[in-house]
Design an enzyme around this catalytic site. Structure first.
Site, PDB file in Angstrom:
ATOM      1  CB  ALA C  44      -0.786  -0.019   1.109  1.00  0.00           C
ATOM      2  CG  HIS C 266      -3.307 -18.429   7.287  1.00  0.00           C
ATOM      3  ND1 HIS C 266      -3.381 -19.697   6.973  1.00  0.00           N
ATOM      4  CD2 HIS C 266      -3.451 -17.541   6.131  1.00  0.00           C
ATOM      5  CE1 HIS C 266      -3.144 -19.953   5.845  1.00  0.00           C
ATOM      6  NE2 HIS C 266      -3.630 -18.814   5.091  1.00  0.00           N
ATOM      7  CB  SER C 284       0.926 -20.715   0.629  1.00  0.00           C
ATOM      8  OG  SER C 284      -0.253 -20.479  -0.330  1.00  0.00           O
ATOM      9  NE  ARG C 330      -6.655 -17.169   4.097  1.00  0.00           N
ATOM     10  CZ  ARG C 330      -5.700 -16.271   3.901  1.00  0.00           C
ATOM     11  NH1 ARG C 330      -5.577 -15.117   4.340  1.00  0.00           N
ATOM     12  NH2 ARG C 330      -5.115 -16.471   2.680  1.00  0.00           N
ATOM     13  CG  HIS C 401      -2.271 -14.700   8.189  1.00  0.00           C
ATOM     14  ND1 HIS C 401      -0.875 -14.805   7.723  1.00  0.00           N
ATOM     15  CD2 HIS C 401      -3.017 -14.638   6.805  1.00  0.00           C
ATOM     16  CE1 HIS C 401      -0.972 -14.618   6.458  1.00  0.00           C
ATOM     17  NE2 HIS C 401      -2.095 -14.317   5.920  1.00  0.00           N
ATOM     18  NE  ARG C 435      -6.256 -10.559   4.293  1.00  0.00           N
ATOM     19  CZ  ARG C 435      -5.735 -11.587   4.012  1.00  0.00           C
ATOM     20  NH1 ARG C 435      -5.889 -12.145   2.809  1.00  0.00           N
ATOM     21  NH2 ARG C 435      -4.598 -12.110   4.476  1.00  0.00           N
TER      22      ARG C 435
END
Lengths: 256, 219, 637
Positions: C44, C266, C284, C330, C401, C435
């Site tokens: 960002a 996560h 991942s 998640r 996470h 998210r």
């Protein structure tokens, strides 16, 4: 396990430094090398001593902060592994371990094991990019890129900018770092317009920063936590020499 | 920075100069070793070759000038690179740096180069000018070789210098392709079969003569 | 304090375009008269600093690392979503918007999410143009994969290092602007306070981490892109240096903090191996495409995995969520792992782990294909655990996470302090209570490349250029305050190290405000945290001086802020009497253990205002209206 550490301590830039001996007792082989240093530091602080300063951040081998010369080997004995992913099971109980910062004129020591690697940023700044101001891009699929070109580009693009190549090089050369970026962008269609200019400027900057030349010892490739090949250096040399013999328009148009 | 400057003023450019000058000298060494080996065919062959060379007149001097220029550029670049590498790491590793994959040849190339340079001077005085030769005869290289290696110390010096030359070539031939950006990518970039074969052949071709003289095979 | 979301009117698909037209512009010749401070250099911050400079503004960019390239965005592995519909599998901007709102458990602002989905398409184009080596098909077209919580294949990736490649793209653009003179970069410089003059953000106070010098920088606008606050839990997948100091100090100067309790745990991380553990490593989520999650059916079954016959294994995600199976979102995957471990069926040391098994996938497609897909992740796993995942199932456990909460921002990404903008993970804006995978990179770059550069121009057009300089008395006052705080920390001379406090705080939060929360537990945490904070200021030991590189001092300042933020997180969690996304209150669940939202009472953003008293922050509510996505119980069955 119990270990004897010899760690470079230097209070500040330009100040004299020396190797100091520490005992690291009750170390678990499951610890990472940095967690071992954490434990040593916690104990130092409990006895009122200054902890050892060292750079670290992600601790998963990708940010490139950690930068330890361990027993004369950049990032220690495990191949393709940054200091933070090195685990104590790679050492023997009772072993003596020497820990030093990267050594190069272009990487002045800040404190203890922390060095300043801004020189690498400046090499990128002079040309390590494909200019694409925000908003100007065509559709991502407008240009086809062969899979093997992207894969080879990605091999080089993985560079984490840790500087181990410089640390391990007998000449203190930043060729592998510079070549990795030149190779990444030089293999992609997006990198073509600035390819000659990029090679020329990045190579010049590498010299300006005071890095040594490449003698192709191969030590950099061995030290690289991302196992980047010295083939990239061949590509950098080719791009540079080609830029001298056939300067691209961007280079010719430039006033410098 | 213009193009010529770019060749000398950056380390990548200067490495290319070293590679090209090295390759020029390599080409010369190949003809030199092939010519030397005619010594085993008896005095007539090698003396005739020598006469042929001297008969070319101007061409011989052109070749000599090219070689001298190549040598000078090679040596000056090496000296400047030595200064650069020293400056690049002003503070050495207190506990040393452990070489991992670099070859003995690559690590000794600088001092080996100095030895080779001293050798070249001696070698010219020995077999070209004859100043340090016990019984130099202009135009009779066969005799000069056979008589020139009578002293075991000379043989030892030659063998040492030739070993340094072999190592120099082993690293130099391989790295020059990379310095010039022409070596193809390889899954094992440190492998160097061509350089190994060439350097061994050249070294053996030179090294065998002093030994043959000492062993009495040439007289 | 008034929360005005400033969401433009009109149909959702036209809001952003209409708004872009309505926003004021700054004359190109005037742009160089404006200075913008960007704190943080990740996806960002880095992308926005580069873009603002390209537009012609003066930019000052700050990061605590030695180089902007080290920001923690670099560690993101899996990928970035975009509604390109290159696969022809039914994706669209609307579907990405819908999935994100639903995935966030209906606690995000529709207009923001729609804009995010729209911009996602441009991000991929932008990154490709910069030379980001996204994976390609043999035909040369961009490749995609599917990711947790989505039924379409819309994730773009560069091996397991997507975050790295995207960040390097932004970093290179940033360095290009540094060389051009548009951006001045301040590495190893930490923001320690926000300067607000006449109600507007006018600058920041920073500490040079090498010399220890405290100094000020003035600007016409301040942008925070400083990432999330997951490290409040001590153990997380965040980098060791990731911290909340910038947003927390801004909060204490008047920026509302929204939804602090929305933290994402996560599901696929490497389990903790010992007390000395300094951080957790993520594996991942893409691994769940081929790996099957299971535990033994029988409690306390500690046979090695290969001795447990198929019939005695519980593939609990496939059992409970047949349509999503191992790809469940998640929050659900994490909570399920906790549940089976709480039942005593966890595996590995301490029983805090579940298997992620690739045996079936290897049997189906071959070890070579699996190596191609996940080779680097498998290597990383083996490096850390010394176990070979091609032969033994991986052991995984959830870990902190990402934090969906953050400083409250309006549609223009401006906080409740005019002139202070917040982007990326540091704001609260787009992910609601949970998210989805591969959406963090998307949001960071959407904010940085596209949204903020437009909206900040609109703000700047309303203020005179160079409206503040550091000679103002407020800068002196805050510099003195910062210096005083530093001196205080050094002078305490107590017995405990900073890390010991941090670890204890993390333990409290993980136990009481982690994957499952109860009113009683939160009440306890709200009693323990202030006590711990009080002990910190009495008994912490910070060695060294303030005029040097002092990593213990840096850490102390950050932990001091975490000790305050931790309390707010628990208070928010206690206040939100429902379960939604990453916030699971045990009191509010359905009969089969699913989260039970209370839309009637809690369909709002909780924005907390600092009142000067940490125990009594003031709650402001931004009601959430759902015009397009129908509120429904989220079901992945």
């Amino acid at each position: 396990m119990n270990l004897t550490l010899h760690v470079w301590r230097q209070p500040g830039p330009g100040a004299p430094g020396r190797m100091v001996r520490y005992q690291a007792a009750d170390i678990s082989p499951e610890m990472s090398f940095l967690e071992m240093l954490d434990v040593v530091n916690e104990r130092l602080m409990e006895t009122g001593e200054a902890p050892i300063a060292f750079d670290h951040d992600c601790r998963e081998g990708i940010c490139g902060s950690c930068s330890l010369m361990i027993n004369g080997v950049a990032h220690g004995p495990e191949l393709g592994t940054a200091s933070c992913q090195l685990h104590m099971r790679s050492f023997r109980d009772g072993q003596e371990i020497h820990v030093e910062p990267w050594r190069a004129r272009a990487f002045p020591v800040v404190k203890d094991l922390v060095v300043n690697r801004s020189a690498l940023d400046r090499i990128i700044a002079v040309g390590g990019y494909a200019s694409a101001p925000t908003g100007s891009a065509p559709d991502g699929n407008a240009t086809l890129i062969p899979k093997d070109a992207v894969e080879t580009a990605m091999d080089a693009a993985q560079c984490i900018g840790c500087g181990a190549c410089v640390a391990a090089c007998p000449n203190g050369s930043a060729s592998l770092f510079t070549a990795a970026k030149i190779t990444h962008l030089g293999l992609l269609p997006q990198g073509q317009p600035e390819r000659g200019r990029r090679a020329r400027r990045m190579v010049e900057q590498m010299d300006i920063e005071g890095f040594g030349q490449c003698s192709l010892y191969g030590e950099c490739q061995e030290a690289c936590p991302k196992e980047i090949s010295i083939d990239t250096i061949t590509r950098m040399n080719r791009d540079y020499l080609r830029a001298l013999t056939a300067p691209d328009r961007a280079a010719a148009a430039e006033s410098d | 920075m213009n193009r010529v400057q770019g060749l000398w003023d950056t380390s990548v450019g200067k490495k290319a100069v070293m590679a090209v000058t090295g390759l020029i000298m390599l080409a010369y060494l190949i003809t030199h070793v092939l010519a030397n080996l005619t010594v085993f065919q008896g005095p007539a062959k090698i003396n005739a070759y020598s006469a042929f060379l001297h008969g070319t007149g101007g061409a011989l001097w052109v070749a000599r000038l090219v070689l001298i220029a190549a040598l000078v550029l090679h040596v000056v670049a090496a000296a400047q690179f030595t200064a650069r590498r020293r400056a690049a790491r002003p503070v050495a590793y207190a506990a040393g740096r452990e070489p991992q994959v670099s070859t003995f040849a690559s690590r000794t190339i600088r001092w080996g180069g100095v030895l080779i340079l001293i050798f070249i001077v001696y070698h010219l005085l020995h077999f070209t000018l004859g100043t340090v030769h016990p019984s130099f005869v202009e135009g009779d290289p066969y005799h000069n070789v056979a008589a020139g290696f009578g002293n075991p110390l000379v043989v030892v010096f030659y063998e040492l210098a030739l070993a340094a030359l072999g190592l120099h070539l082993y690293h130099g031939i391989w790295s020059s392709g990379r310095s010039l950006g022409v070596s193809p990518p390889s899954p094992h970039p440190l492998k160097r079969q061509l350089a190994a074969v060439l350097s061994v052949l050249i070294w053996a071709g030179f090294a065998v003569i002093p030994i043959a003289v000492s062993a009495g095979a040439l007289r | 304090m008034e929360l005005n979301s400033k969401v433009p009117g009109g149909p959702i698909e036209q809001k952003w375009d209409k708004h872009r037209f309505e926003m004021k512009l700054v004359n190109p010749a005037n742009k160089r008269k404006y200075t913008v401070i960007v704190v943080g250099s990740g996806l960002a911050g880095g992308s926005t600093a580069a873009t603002l400079s390209e537009l012609g503004y003066n930019v000052k960019c700050f990061c605590f690392q030695d180089s902007p390239r080290r920001a923690h965005s670099i560690a993101a592995q899996g990928g970035i979503n975009a509604a390109k519909n290159y696969r022809n599998d039914g994706d669209s901007v609307y579907r990405l918007f819908y999935d994100t709102v639903k995935g966030g458990d209906f606690r995000s602002r529709e207009a923001n999410v729609y804009r995010l989905a729209q911009i996602s398409v441009e991000i991929i184009d932008q990154c490709v143009a910069q030379g980001v080596p996204f994976a390609r098909e043999y035909g040369g077209l961009l490749a995609n994969r599917s990711f947790g919580g989505a039924q379409v294949s819309r994730t773009f990736y560069a091996r397991g290092q997507t975050g790295q490649q995207l960040l390097l793209g932004a970093y290179q653009a940033l360095e290009k602007e540094v060389a051009r003179g548009g951006v001045t970069m301040y590495p190893r410089t930490e923001m320690l306070d926000l300067v607000v003059i006449d109600g507007r953000a006018r600058g920041i106070v920073v500490r040079d981490m090498i010399t220890g010098r405290i100094e000020s920088h003035a600007a016409d606008a301040v942008v925070l892109g400083t990432g999330g606050y997951g490290n409040v839990f001590y153990l997380s997948t965040n980098a060791k240096g990731s911290n909340a100091t910038a947003i927390w100090r801004a909060h204490k100067r008047g920026a509302a903090f929204a939804n602090p309790c929305y933290t994402q745990i996560h599901p696929t991380c490497i389990p903790v191996s010992g007390e000395y553990q300094s951080k957790l490593t993520l594996m991942s989520e893409s691994l769940r495409n081929d790996g099957r999650v299971w535990v033994p059916k029988r409690e306390g079954d500690n046979r090695p995995p290969f001795e447990i016959p198929e019939a005695e294994r519980d593939y609990y995600l496939e059992r409970r969520y047949p349509s999503f199976g191992n790809l469940a979102p998640r929050d659900i995957a994490s909570r399920s792992a906790k549940m089976v471990c709480d039942e005593g069926r966890g595996v590995g040391p301490g029983g805090r782990g579940v298997y992620l098994d690739f045996a079936d996938a290897i049997h189906r497609v071959g070890a070579e294909t699996i190596r191609e897909r996940y080779g680097n992740l498998f290597e990383m796993y083996q490096r850390i655990t010394d176990e070979n995942p091609y032969e033994v199932p991986m052991r995984i456990y959830p870990a902190v996470h990402y934090t969906m909460g953050g400083l409250w921002v309006d549609y223009n990404l401006m906080s409740t302090i005019p002139g202070l903008h917040v982007i990326g993970e540091a704001n609260f804006s787009d992910h609601g209570a949970n998210r989805l995978g591969a959406s963090a990179l998307m949001q960071g770059l959407a904010d940085g490349y596209f949204v903020l550069p437009s909206t900040v121009s609109d703000y700047l057009a309303s203020v005179a250029p160079a409206s503040a300089d550091t000679s103002h008395a407020e800068f002196r006052r805050l510099e003195a305050e910062v210096a005083e705080r530093t001196r205080t920390l050094l002078a305490i001379g107590g017995k405990r190290t900073v890390d010991s406090f941090h670890r204890e705080l993390g333990h409290i939060l993980w136990e009481k405000c982690g994957m499952a929360r109860t009113a009683a537990g939160l009440e306890q945490a709200l009693a323990q945290i202030p006590e711990l904070r009080e002990e910190f200021w009495r008994n912490v030991n910070v060695p060294g001086s303030d005029a040097e590189l002092n990593q213990a001092l840096e850490k102390a300042g950050r932990v001091a802020d975490f000790l305050e933020l931790g309390e707010l997180i628990c208070r928010d969690a206690l206040d939100r009497e429902e379960s939604c996304g990453g916030h699971f209150r045990e009191e509010y669940q359905t009969a089969d253990g699913e989260a039970k939202r209370d839309d009637e009472h809690f369909a709002y953003v909780a924005a907390w205002e600092y009142t000067g008293d940490l125990r009594h922050p003031r709650l402001h509510k931004e009601p959430l209206d759902f015009e397009y996505v129908h509120l429904a119980q989220r079901s992945y069955k």
